[in-house]
Design a protein around this motif. Structure first.
Motif, short mmCIF file in Angstrom:
data_model
loop_
_atom_site.label_atom_id
_atom_site.label_comp_id
_atom_site.label_asym_id
_atom_site.label_seq_id
_atom_site.Cartn_x
_atom_site.Cartn_y
_atom_site.Cartn_z
N PHE A 6 7.73 -1.89 -9.27
CA PHE A 6 6.98 -3.13 -9.15
C PHE A 6 6.41 -3.48 -10.51
O PHE A 6 6.25 -2.61 -11.38
N SER A 7 6.11 -4.75 -10.70
CA SER A 7 5.52 -5.19 -11.96
C SER A 7 4.37 -6.13 -11.69
O SER A 7 4.41 -6.94 -10.77
N HIS A 8 3.33 -5.98 -12.49
CA HIS A 8 2.16 -6.86 -12.49
C HIS A 8 1.48 -6.95 -11.13
O HIS A 8 1.01 -8.03 -10.75
N PHE A 9 1.40 -5.82 -10.41
CA PHE A 9 0.51 -5.78 -9.25
C PHE A 9 -0.92 -5.77 -9.78
O PHE A 9 -1.23 -5.10 -10.76
N LEU A 10 -1.78 -6.54 -9.12
CA LEU A 10 -3.15 -6.70 -9.59
C LEU A 10 -4.05 -5.67 -8.92
O LEU A 10 -4.05 -5.54 -7.69
N ALA A 11 -4.82 -4.95 -9.74
CA ALA A 11 -5.68 -3.89 -9.24
C ALA A 11 -7.14 -4.22 -9.52
O ALA A 11 -7.47 -5.17 -10.23
N ASP A 12 -8.02 -3.40 -8.97
CA ASP A 12 -9.45 -3.55 -9.19
C ASP A 12 -9.76 -3.62 -10.68
O ASP A 12 -9.18 -2.89 -11.49
N GLY A 13 -10.68 -4.51 -11.04
CA GLY A 13 -11.02 -4.68 -12.45
C GLY A 13 -10.10 -5.61 -13.19
O GLY A 13 -10.23 -5.77 -14.41
N GLY A 14 -9.15 -6.23 -12.49
CA GLY A 14 -8.22 -7.15 -13.14
C GLY A 14 -7.12 -6.49 -13.92
O GLY A 14 -6.43 -7.15 -14.69
N HIS A 15 -6.91 -5.19 -13.71
CA HIS A 15 -5.82 -4.49 -14.40
C HIS A 15 -4.48 -4.84 -13.75
O HIS A 15 -4.37 -4.87 -12.51
N GLU A 26 0.81 -1.22 0.00
CA GLU A 26 0.00 0.00 0.00
C GLU A 26 0.84 1.27 0.00
O GLU A 26 0.33 2.36 -0.27
N LEU A 27 2.12 1.16 0.30
CA LEU A 27 3.01 2.29 0.09
C LEU A 27 3.21 2.55 -1.40
O LEU A 27 3.53 3.67 -1.80
N CYS A 28 3.00 1.51 -2.20
CA CYS A 28 3.28 1.57 -3.64
C CYS A 28 2.03 1.69 -4.49
O CYS A 28 2.08 2.27 -5.59
#
Length: 715
Positions: free
Chosen positions: A639-648, A614-616
């Motif tokens: 960072f790479s490929h952190f998963l966000a809302d909506g599957g982004h 959550e810092l990132c």
């Protein structure tokens, strides 16, 4: 300086870890508890290696689903408890002069190196990923002495019986005594259970000149008498060819796992800590394995031999989503899906026709009654039977799983679960003379001594999230549910969160006036963000509520500091968040990054992993925030490929304190609002989509499935 603090500093400054491809987490020295040991796991089986005494190495063996499974009773923590299997005792002729432990993250094995006056012996443990087999290898090339290895079985009793403040049920019937046996070249220990079935630990030895390899498995069944035969047959068929194949699959599995997402930090302490939690998650559970209880595969005497559902499970799974590990999160989802009928039986009879709930703790079947009912006095009931909001909070993880997948099948299951969990709350509401809905029975706010009260902030914040989420989900299908208007009305007219001059209270007429480790009264701030930093009118309230909570330090524990760190991160105060995490690492985290409160509990280090994420990256109030709270001393972060809302899938890079690049890969299409700290970003869309930039700096993306967006800072 305390011994754990000294050990942690030794570890931190002797780490050999490089994130690209991973490396080695060194634990120096190997100690005499599981908190100073080295561990492995495959989500079902696991090992923990440490010293038993000055001549012995202990290798604990665990299996996560081995629970007693007696009929439902109020003594579930004894009669349906997690059971400890036992350990291998590797005994030497000479005293141990020096011992160290290493966990090799990339290859997912642990190594204990022991030095004596007869040379050096190494104990290597690998819990294979795709089969239920453990390889325990004794490497003796540089060892001139002899050793013995024996299995020491634990008694099949609830670990809770070992604690003086717990009472064994008066009617408790002991499990039968286990028996040792040998068939052909396999040694085994069979432990039958009073409730039926049982478990068997079996092993065989394959030796060469320099290496003794013990091939180990654990079989378990809740019914029948053939569990030992099945276990032995399974092990006997696991020959050298299968071992070679399984090792190759093991390495490939872990390589794929680590490639799902990456985080690069400029701080070795936090980099190694984060990577260890990533390793720990996949060691503790998998998509097709049991959900994580409080111990994972690593057992030790504990009063907590079960699943805890008023914080622990929610925190344990909290980092799985941003880490792009829905494979890990799925073990929780399937646990909920499998036990819906028990969730229904948990509520009082008058409400079972349309309601579900869960109490404080349970076995894997989620049977844990909640007794709250209008007109029924519960002053003498157990606190855990008076906690209203636990299931709704657990469904917050289910909701994140849905939003990460956008699966119609997941939506359909979630909607029904969420609706019936909210129904239980609705049954307990009434309207006051001003037209406000309030909770008409006393409920319990977890962990607070005076927390049995009306309108606890724990339950109000959880209910408000549940109502908002139901309305959101129902709007996806044009508001067709017959209760849509009811949810909207209750949300609009729900009584306000109780507060006083110090901020949010525990409940109506119950101020926060004694130390309290759980942030149950502040959940409208985190994890629900119902009261958030975008609401400038609430900033003072947020600040004083957190400050007042943290000012009473006596009973604060590790997750008190992860919760505070996440709240500070929401405020954009990365330095304060990191300072809170520093307290956690310096005071509470054990040498190998495990954590304990009277016994091992798994959730707090994993909650800290979520706080680091959550810092990132954060998502709340409909906005994805990239690098919202990076500490000042962290100049280079990516960072790479952190998963966000909506599957982004989100990737980003920050250098010398400035965000240089952000990339968005849309797996399913849809809209996304981005908040960045770039002064003059350029946006390029590869594939189909469009974007708009608003006056407040927000970038709104509308993308088709498979489109990628590259955002760069213009010089």
């Amino acid at each position: 300086m305390t011994r754990p603090r000294i050990l942690l500093l030794i570890i931190i400054y002797t780490i050999i870890l490089y994130h690209k491809g991973f490396g080695q987490f060194k634990v120096v020295p190997l100690g005499n508890t599981i908190y100073e040991g080295v561990f492995t796991g495959n989500g079902l089986l696991g090992t923990m290696t440490y010293l038993l005494d000055n001549k012995s190495v202990r290798i604990d063996i665990g299996r996560t689903d081995v629970y007693d499974h007696r009929a439902n009773s109020e003594d579930k923590l004894f009669e349906k408890a997690r059971l400890s299997l036992g350990y291998f005792n590797l005994e030497l002729e000479s005293s141990i002069a020096k011992a160290k432990g290493d966990i090799y993250l990339k290859e997912a094995y642990a190594l204990a190196t022991v030095s004596t006056d007869q040379g050096q012996i190494e104990v290597k443990t690998t819990t294979l990923s795709n089969v239920d087999v453990i390889l325990l290898e004794v490497l003796k090339k540089n060892f001139k002495g002899k050793y013995t290895l024996n299995w020491v079985a634990d008694s099949a009793i609830s670990p809770r019986m070992q604690f003086s403040y717990t009472q064994m049920p008066k009617t408790y019937l002991a499990n039968p005594v286990g028996v040792k046996g040998r068939q052909d070249n396999i040694n085994f220990f069979e432990q039958p259970l009073t409730a039926g079935g049982g478990y068997t630990t079996a092993y065989l030895l394959r030796s060469s000149k320099d290496i003794d390899t013990y091939v180990i498995t654990v079989g378990y069944s809740q019914a029948g008498k053939d569990f030992t035969k099945k276990t032995l047959d399974y092990l006997q068929k696991f020959d050298e060819r299968k071992i070679t194949k399984a090792l190759a699959e093991h390495l490939q599995w872990w390589d794929n796992y680590y490639n799902a997402s990456t985080l690069e930090l400029p701080d070795e302490v936090y980099q190694s800590f984060y990577d260890m939690q990533l390793y720990k998650l996949a060691s503790a559970t998998r998509s097709d394995k049991p959900a994580m209880d409080l111990q994972g595969p690593w057992t030790s005497p504990t009063p907590w031999p079960a699943y805890w559902l008023n914080l622990n499970m929610q925190l344990a799974y909290s980092p799985t989503f941003k880490a792009n590990h829905l494979d890990i999160a799925h073990s929780l989802i399937q646990m909920i899906d499998r036990n819906k009928e028990n969730l229904r039986s948990n509520v009082p009879v008058p409400y079972r026709y349309n309601s579900i709930a869960v109490g404080r703790s349970s076995a894997a079947d989620l049977w844990s009654p909640v007794l709250l009912q209008k007109g029924v006095s519960l002053e003498k009931a157990a606190d855990g039977e008076k906690e209203l909001g636990n299931l709704l909070w657990l469904l917050h993880s289910y909701y994140q799983f849905y939003r990460a997948t956008l699966s119609q099948e997941v939506y359909d299951r979630l909607f029904v679960l969420l609706k019936e969990a909210v129904n239980y709350h609705l049954h307990l509401l009434e309207k006051d003379q001003t037209g406000k809905y309030y909770i008409a029975v006393k409920t319990y706010s977890p962990e607070y001594s005076k927390g049995f009260a009306y309108n606890t902030n724990y339950d109000l914040s959880i209910l408000r999230w549940g109502l908002k989420t139901l309305l959101e989900l129902d709007n996806e299908r044009a508001g067709k549910d017959s209760l849509h208007a009811t949810w909207k009305d209750v949300l609009l007219h729900l009584v306000a969160y109780p507060q006083d001059s110090n901020g949010f209270m525990i409940a109506k007429d119950v101020p926060y006036d004694e130390s309290h480790r759980h942030y149950s009264h502040l959940m409208m701030i985190y994890p629900f963000y119902d009261v958030n930093w975008d609401q400038t009118e609430n900033r003072g309230l947020i600040e004083k509520s957190i400050a007042h909570w943290q000012s009473k330090k006596q009973w604060l524990q590790g997750y008190s500091f992860t919760g505070a760190a996440s709240m500070y991160a929401m405020m954009g105060r990365g330095d304060s968040a990191l300072a809170s995490l520093d307290v956690l690492l310096n005071k509470y985290i054990k040498p190998n990054t495990l954590y304990a409160e009277s016994g091992p509990v798994i959730e707090t280090p994993l909650a800290a992993m979520a706080s680091i994420q959550e810092l990132c990256i954060q998502y709340w109030n409909g906005i994805l925030r990239v690098f919202p709270a990076v500490p000042g001393r962290w100049k280079d972060v990516s960072f790479s490929h952190f998963l966000a809302d909506g599957g982004h899938l989100i990737s980003a890079r920050r250098q010398n304190g400035a965000t240089l690049a952000v990339e968005v890969k849309s797996q399913y299409g849809g809209s996304l609002k981005l908040k960045l700290d770039m002064a003059n970003p350029s946006v390029k869309i590869h594939g189909k989509g469009r974007y708009t930039r608003q006056l407040d700096g927000l970038i709104t993306l509308k993308l088709k499935e498979g489109s990628t967006v590259a955002i760069r800072e213009n010089d």
